[in-house]
Enzyme design. Structure first.
Site, PDB file in Angstrom:
ATOM      1  N   TYR A  89       0.805  -1.220   0.000  1.00  0.00           N
ATOM      2  CA  TYR A  89       0.000   0.000   0.000  1.00  0.00           C
ATOM      3  C   TYR A  89       0.841   1.274   0.000  1.00  0.00           C
ATOM      4  O   TYR A  89       0.405   2.294  -0.508  1.00  0.00           O
ATOM      5  CB  TYR A  89      -0.901   0.036   1.246  1.00  0.00           C
ATOM      6  CG  TYR A  89      -2.241  -0.625   1.071  1.00  0.00           C
ATOM      7  CD1 TYR A  89      -2.330  -1.947   0.654  1.00  0.00           C
ATOM      8  CD2 TYR A  89      -3.410   0.069   1.334  1.00  0.00           C
ATOM      9  CE1 TYR A  89      -3.556  -2.557   0.519  1.00  0.00           C
ATOM     10  CE2 TYR A  89      -4.644  -0.537   1.196  1.00  0.00           C
ATOM     11  CZ  TYR A  89      -4.718  -1.852   0.789  1.00  0.00           C
ATOM     12  OH  TYR A  89      -5.937  -2.447   0.652  1.00  0.00           O
ATOM     13  N   LYS A 147       3.809 -15.211   1.320  1.00  0.00           N
ATOM     14  CA  LYS A 147       3.894 -15.853   0.003  1.00  0.00           C
ATOM     15  C   LYS A 147       5.386 -16.122  -0.217  1.00  0.00           C
ATOM     16  O   LYS A 147       6.015 -15.640  -1.161  1.00  0.00           O
ATOM     17  CB  LYS A 147       3.291 -14.906  -1.063  1.00  0.00           C
ATOM     18  CG  LYS A 147       3.202 -15.485  -2.460  1.00  0.00           C
ATOM     19  CD  LYS A 147       2.148 -16.580  -2.623  1.00  0.00           C
ATOM     20  CE  LYS A 147       2.216 -17.179  -4.012  1.00  0.00           C
ATOM     21  NZ  LYS A 147       1.329 -18.355  -4.177  1.00  0.00           N
ATOM     22  N   ASP A 205      -2.394 -17.892  -0.523  1.00  0.00           N
ATOM     23  CA  ASP A 205      -3.424 -18.521  -1.369  1.00  0.00           C
ATOM     24  C   ASP A 205      -4.047 -19.712  -0.662  1.00  0.00           C
ATOM     25  O   ASP A 205      -5.262 -19.887  -0.663  1.00  0.00           O
ATOM     26  CB  ASP A 205      -2.875 -18.883  -2.764  1.00  0.00           C
ATOM     27  CG  ASP A 205      -1.545 -19.608  -2.725  1.00  0.00           C
ATOM     28  OD1 ASP A 205      -0.945 -19.714  -1.628  1.00  0.00           O
ATOM     29  OD2 ASP A 205      -1.079 -20.069  -3.785  1.00  0.00           O
ATOM     30  N   ASP A 262      -6.034  -7.227   3.801  1.00  0.00           N
ATOM     31  CA  ASP A 262      -7.210  -6.562   3.230  1.00  0.00           C
ATOM     32  C   ASP A 262      -8.100  -7.592   2.548  1.00  0.00           C
ATOM     33  O   ASP A 262      -9.311  -7.651   2.780  1.00  0.00           O
ATOM     34  CB  ASP A 262      -6.754  -5.498   2.225  1.00  0.00           C
ATOM     35  CG  ASP A 262      -7.933  -4.807   1.558  1.00  0.00           C
ATOM     36  OD1 ASP A 262      -8.875  -4.431   2.272  1.00  0.00           O
ATOM     37  OD2 ASP A 262      -7.910  -4.663   0.318  1.00  0.00           O
ATOM     38  N   ASP A 270     -12.040  -9.391   3.914  1.00  0.00           N
ATOM     39  CA  ASP A 270     -13.330  -9.348   3.200  1.00  0.00           C
ATOM     40  C   ASP A 270     -13.852 -10.770   3.032  1.00  0.00           C
ATOM     41  O   ASP A 270     -15.045 -11.038   3.194  1.00  0.00           O
ATOM     42  CB  ASP A 270     -13.190  -8.697   1.808  1.00  0.00           C
ATOM     43  CG  ASP A 270     -13.551  -7.211   1.823  1.00  0.00           C
ATOM     44  OD1 ASP A 270     -13.299  -6.552   2.845  1.00  0.00           O
ATOM     45  OD2 ASP A 270     -14.066  -6.710   0.799  1.00  0.00           O
TER      46      ASP A 270
HETATM   47  C1  IPM Z   1     -10.308  -1.500   4.184  1.00  0.00           C
HETATM   48  C2  IPM Z   1     -10.627  -0.810   2.884  1.00  0.00           C
HETATM   49  C3  IPM Z   1      -9.537   0.212   2.588  1.00  0.00           C
HETATM   50  C4  IPM Z   1      -8.241  -0.548   2.435  1.00  0.00           C
HETATM   51  C5  IPM Z   1      -9.796   1.115   1.363  1.00  0.00           C
HETATM   52  C6  IPM Z   1     -11.089   1.882   1.499  1.00  0.00           C
HETATM   53  C7  IPM Z   1      -8.661   2.054   1.113  1.00  0.00           C
HETATM   54  O1  IPM Z   1     -10.769  -1.738   1.869  1.00  0.00           O
HETATM   55  O2  IPM Z   1     -10.171  -0.821   5.214  1.00  0.00           O
HETATM   56  O3  IPM Z   1     -10.209  -2.723   4.195  1.00  0.00           O
HETATM   57  O4  IPM Z   1      -7.936  -1.068   1.357  1.00  0.00           O
HETATM   58  O5  IPM Z   1      -7.488  -0.609   3.409  1.00  0.00           O
HETATM   59 MG    MG Z   2     -10.749  -3.765   2.515  1.00  0.00          MG
END
Ligand code: IPM
Ligand code: MG
Length: 369
Positions: free
Chosen positions: A141, A191, A223, A247, A251
């Site tokens: 990032y 990885k 993975d 990240d 999700d």
């Molecule tokens: C998160 C989000 C953020 C990230 C975005 C909005 C920049 O996806 O907090 O997980 O990628 O960190």
């Molecule tokens: Mg995110």
């Protein structure tokens, strides 16, 4: 002592869910006599529109002089132009970096009453209680070079995955320390079969592991970790991962909990202390892991639970009010057990579907300190 809390609602459903978080804070204030001073500033797309900058100095200053930050969400189609000079996301990325919040805690817990709302089989979800620690201020990032440019043979783009030893050590240490307070198992995600930075990460994890003989350390490639998270999620206790790996995995892991709308997060500048010593709160930023959800913004459909659970985290880790934090978590659990749902976690024909504000109010009313 007055506790200063910065509110940065942002875009989309951000303001709607933050409003519910504020109701919870006000209720805790009443019940505990802890005076909260709440101040709000613009961030994200709305700040680009109003002052031409996603993270105005006023917002950063407010965050810096606060004991804790409650952040909503940023972004939306209006600001998606890839050529725009500013992006709403720079607000949250800039805050994390400027405040040195390198440790992002994302707990993934399956509430028993929601076990049927996930798209994963209930038998797989039995006993899932994971804490993901995502490294938040380094890696892919942030490292430079990071740019796009034109060459005679077409366009190019570069991002860089670089870590220093110090950055890896401090992230892994949070993992070891928290694993020690939980079930004693740490999965270090990398990885290492491909990436040099991951080989360094693994090497350091092994070295650090010698200081934590009571923690069982395992290494897993990202993975195969992604696969194991949906196949056998109950095998995990604490996971620690590079910024982007974390990240993506969180999700994915949110599906275990039924919805992205359920997952809170805490971003800290060190190893979390329960009930930070009175008088010396530790700055942290608290946010739901979901985004601004522009498709449902303004319709009262957003699930405020991720934000409310983030407030619980704030009470515990930044404000020294652990009991109040636990009371908020219990209130959420109770309301879910009573069958109340927002649309994202509703099963067809079961329970009653509430709006954002109705769900927030139910939880507020269920708080007992
Ligand atoms: C998160 C989000 C953020 C990230 C975005 C909005 C920049 O996806 O907090 O997980 O990628 O960190
Ligand atoms: Mg995110």
């Amino acid at each position: 002592m007055q506790l200063n809390i910065a509110l940065l609602p942002g875009d989309g459903v951000g303001p709607e869910v933050i409003a519910e978080g504020v109701k919870v804070l006000r209720r805790v204030e009443q019940l505990t006599d802890a005076p909260f001073n709440l101040e709000t500033e613009l961030v994200g797309g709305i700040a680009i529109d109003e002052v031409g900058n996603p993270l105005p100095a006023a917002a950063l200053d407010l965050a810096r002089r606060s004991h804790a930050v409650l952040f909503g969400a940023v972004g939306g189609p209006k600001w998606d132009d890839p050529l725009a000079p500013h992006r709403p996301e720079d607000a949250i990325l800039g805050l994390r970096k400027a405040l040195g919040l390198f440790a992002n805690l994302r707990p993934v817990k399956v509430f028993p009453s929601l076990i049927n709302s996930s798209s994963i089989k209930p038998s797989v979800l039995e006993g899932v209680d994971i804490l993901v620690i995502r490294e938040l201020t380094g890696g892919l990032y942030f490292a430079k070079p990071k740019k796009r440019w034109q060459t005679s043979r077409g366009r190019r783009g570069v991002d860089t995955l670089r870590y220093t030893e110090g950055e890896i050590v401090r992230a892994l240490r949070v993992g070891f320390e928290l694993a020690r307070r939980r079930r004693g198992k740490l999965t270090s995600v990398d990885k290492a079969n491909v990436l040099e930075s991951s080989r360094l990460w693994r090497e350091i994890a092994i070295e650090l592991g010698k200081e934590y003989p009571d923690v069982e350390l395992e290494h897993m490639l990202v993975d195969s970790c992604a696969m194991a998270l949906v196949r056998t999620p109950s095998r995990f206790d604490v996971l620690v991962a590079e910024n982007m790996f974390g990240d993506i995995l969180t999700d994915e892991a949110a599906i275990l909990a039924g919805s992205l709308g359920m997952l809170p997060s805490a971003s800290l500048a060190g190893i979390p202390r329960e009930a930070g010593r009175r008088g010396r709160p530790a700055l942290g930023l608290y946010e739901p892991i979901h985004g601004s959800a522009p498709d449902i913004a303004g319709q009262g459909k957003a699930n405020p639970i991720a934000t409310i659970l983030s407030v619980a985290f704030m009470l515990r880790y930044s404000l020294g009010l652990s009991d109040a934090g636990a009371a908020v978590e219990q209130a959420v659990e109770r309301v879910l057990e009573q069958g109340y749902r927002t649309q994202d976690i509703a099963e067809e024909g079961a329970g009653s579907v509430l709006s954002t504000t109705e769900m927030g109010q139910r939880i507020v009313d269920a708080i007992e300190v």
